[in-house]
Scaffold this motif. Structure first.
Motif, PDB file in Angstrom:
ATOM      1  N   UNK A  22       0.832  -1.199   0.000  1.00 51.01           N
ATOM      2  CA  UNK A  22       0.000   0.000   0.000  1.00 51.01           C
ATOM      3  C   UNK A  22       0.872   1.256   0.000  1.00 51.01           C
ATOM      4  N   UNK A  23       0.563   2.180  -0.883  1.00 57.11           N
ATOM      5  CA  UNK A  23       1.268   3.452  -0.975  1.00 57.11           C
ATOM      6  C   UNK A  23       0.295   4.543  -0.561  1.00 57.11           C
ATOM      7  N   UNK A  24       0.747   5.445   0.314  1.00 59.36           N
ATOM      8  CA  UNK A  24      -0.082   6.561   0.768  1.00 59.36           C
ATOM      9  C   UNK A  24       0.586   7.878   0.399  1.00 59.36           C
ATOM     10  N   UNK A  25      -0.193   8.763  -0.184  1.00 55.69           N
ATOM     11  CA  UNK A  25       0.275  10.106  -0.506  1.00 55.69           C
ATOM     12  C   UNK A  25      -0.589  11.097   0.251  1.00 55.69           C
ATOM     13  N   UNK A  26       0.034  12.153   0.792  1.00 56.91           N
ATOM     14  CA  UNK A  26      -0.700  13.156   1.555  1.00 56.91           C
ATOM     15  C   UNK A  26      -0.441  14.545   0.998  1.00 56.91           C
ATOM     16  N   UNK A  27      -1.496  15.338   0.957  1.00 57.58           N
ATOM     17  CA  UNK A  27      -1.396  16.705   0.447  1.00 57.58           C
ATOM     18  C   UNK A  27      -2.291  17.629   1.261  1.00 57.58           C
ATOM     19  N   UNK A  28      -2.043  18.923   1.157  1.00 48.67           N
ATOM     20  CA  UNK A  28      -2.899  19.945   1.747  1.00 48.67           C
ATOM     21  C   UNK A  28      -3.780  20.518   0.639  1.00 48.67           C
ATOM     22  N   UNK A  29      -5.039  20.787   0.957  1.00 50.03           N
ATOM     23  CA  UNK A  29      -5.970  21.324  -0.038  1.00 50.03           C
ATOM     24  C   UNK A  29      -7.056  22.133   0.655  1.00 50.03           C
ATOM     25  N   UNK A  30      -7.648  23.061  -0.079  1.00 51.51           N
ATOM     26  CA  UNK A  30      -8.816  23.767   0.447  1.00 51.51           C
ATOM     27  C   UNK A  30      -9.992  22.793   0.456  1.00 51.51           C
ATOM     28  N   UNK A  31     -11.065  23.177   1.110  1.00 51.01           N
ATOM     29  CA  UNK A  31     -12.243  22.301   1.182  1.00 51.01           C
ATOM     30  C   UNK A  31     -12.794  21.993  -0.211  1.00 51.01           C
ATOM     31  N   UNK A  32     -12.871  23.012  -1.071  1.00 49.19           N
ATOM     32  CA  UNK A  32     -13.404  22.789  -2.424  1.00 49.19           C
ATOM     33  C   UNK A  32     -12.490  21.871  -3.227  1.00 49.19           C
ATOM     34  N   UNK A  33     -11.178  22.109  -3.152  1.00 45.02           N
ATOM     35  CA  UNK A  33     -10.233  21.248  -3.872  1.00 45.02           C
ATOM     36  C   UNK A  33     -10.337  19.816  -3.375  1.00 45.02           C
ATOM     37  N   UNK A  34     -10.371  19.648  -2.056  1.00 42.50           N
ATOM     38  CA  UNK A  34     -10.438  18.303  -1.465  1.00 42.50           C
ATOM     39  C   UNK A  34     -11.711  17.584  -1.894  1.00 42.50           C
ATOM     40  N   UNK A  35     -12.833  18.289  -1.878  1.00 40.48           N
ATOM     41  CA  UNK A  35     -14.122  17.682  -2.239  1.00 40.48           C
ATOM     42  C   UNK A  35     -14.118  17.200  -3.687  1.00 40.48           C
ATOM     43  N   UNK A  36     -13.691  18.057  -4.602  1.00 39.34           N
ATOM     44  CA  UNK A  36     -13.707  17.702  -6.023  1.00 39.34           C
ATOM     45  C   UNK A  36     -12.675  16.614  -6.347  1.00 39.34           C
ATOM     46  N   UNK A  37     -11.488  16.731  -5.754  1.00 36.24           N
ATOM     47  CA  UNK A  37     -10.448  15.731  -5.985  1.00 36.24           C
ATOM     48  C   UNK A  37     -10.886  14.370  -5.453  1.00 36.24           C
ATOM     49  N   UNK A  38     -11.395  14.343  -4.208  1.00 35.56           N
ATOM     50  CA  UNK A  38     -11.811  13.071  -3.604  1.00 35.56           C
ATOM     51  C   UNK A  38     -12.914  12.416  -4.430  1.00 35.56           C
ATOM     52  N   UNK A  39     -13.880  13.200  -4.863  1.00 35.68           N
ATOM     53  CA  UNK A  39     -14.980  12.639  -5.663  1.00 35.68           C
ATOM     54  C   UNK A  39     -14.446  12.010  -6.953  1.00 35.68           C
ATOM     55  N   UNK A  40     -13.528  12.698  -7.630  1.00 37.01           N
ATOM     56  CA  UNK A  40     -12.969  12.171  -8.885  1.00 37.01           C
ATOM     57  C   UNK A  40     -12.167  10.895  -8.639  1.00 37.01           C
ATOM     58  N   UNK A  41     -11.377  10.868  -7.572  1.00 33.57           N
ATOM     59  CA  UNK A  41     -10.553   9.688  -7.289  1.00 33.57           C
ATOM     60  C   UNK A  41     -11.403   8.499  -6.840  1.00 33.57           C
ATOM     61  N   UNK A  42     -12.419   8.753  -6.030  1.00 34.56           N
ATOM     62  CA  UNK A  42     -13.290   7.667  -5.565  1.00 34.56           C
ATOM     63  C   UNK A  42     -14.041   7.050  -6.735  1.00 34.56           C
ATOM     64  N   UNK A  43     -14.479   7.876  -7.686  1.00 36.66           N
ATOM     65  CA  UNK A  43     -15.152   7.336  -8.882  1.00 36.66           C
ATOM     66  C   UNK A  43     -14.240   6.391  -9.648  1.00 36.66           C
ATOM     67  N   UNK A  44     -12.939   6.586  -9.530  1.00 39.59           N
ATOM     68  CA  UNK A  44     -11.966   5.739 -10.229  1.00 39.59           C
ATOM     69  C   UNK A  44     -11.489   4.561  -9.377  1.00 39.59           C
ATOM     70  N   UNK A  45     -12.063   4.407  -8.192  1.00 39.21           N
ATOM     71  CA  UNK A  45     -11.770   3.250  -7.364  1.00 39.21           C
ATOM     72  C   UNK A  45     -10.650   3.421  -6.347  1.00 39.21           C
TER      73      UNK A  45
END
Length: 70
Positions: A22-45
């Motif tokens: 398992x590889x973990x990557x961590x980043x800082x993001x605003x709430x809007x960036x985090x929401x949109x990024x997470x949604x796109x990544x979760x859709x991709x599994x």
């Protein structure tokens, strides 16, 4: 010009890698960036965690302008 400081969140992305486990990557993001990024990544599994555990020196989300819309 007035600068507005936005509160940052920690975004953790987890990848399963055959060679490294398992590889973990961590980043800082605003709430809007985090929401949109997470949604796109979760859709991709991918597994994504968003929380308030931001540490000093945490890198900003790469290509953050892609995730700043709406």
């Amino acid at each position: 010009m007035t600068l507005v400081r936005q509160k940052l969140l920690r975004v953790e992305i987890r990848f399963d890698c055959v060679a490294a486990g398992e590889v973990r990557l961590e980043y800082a993001a605003t709430a809007a960036e985090a929401r949109h990024f997470a949604a796109a990544m979760i859709r991709r599994g991918y597994r994504v965690l968003v929380d308030w555990q931001v540490r000093r020196g945490l890198a900003p989300l790469p290509c953050r302008s892609l995730w700043q819309y709406g």
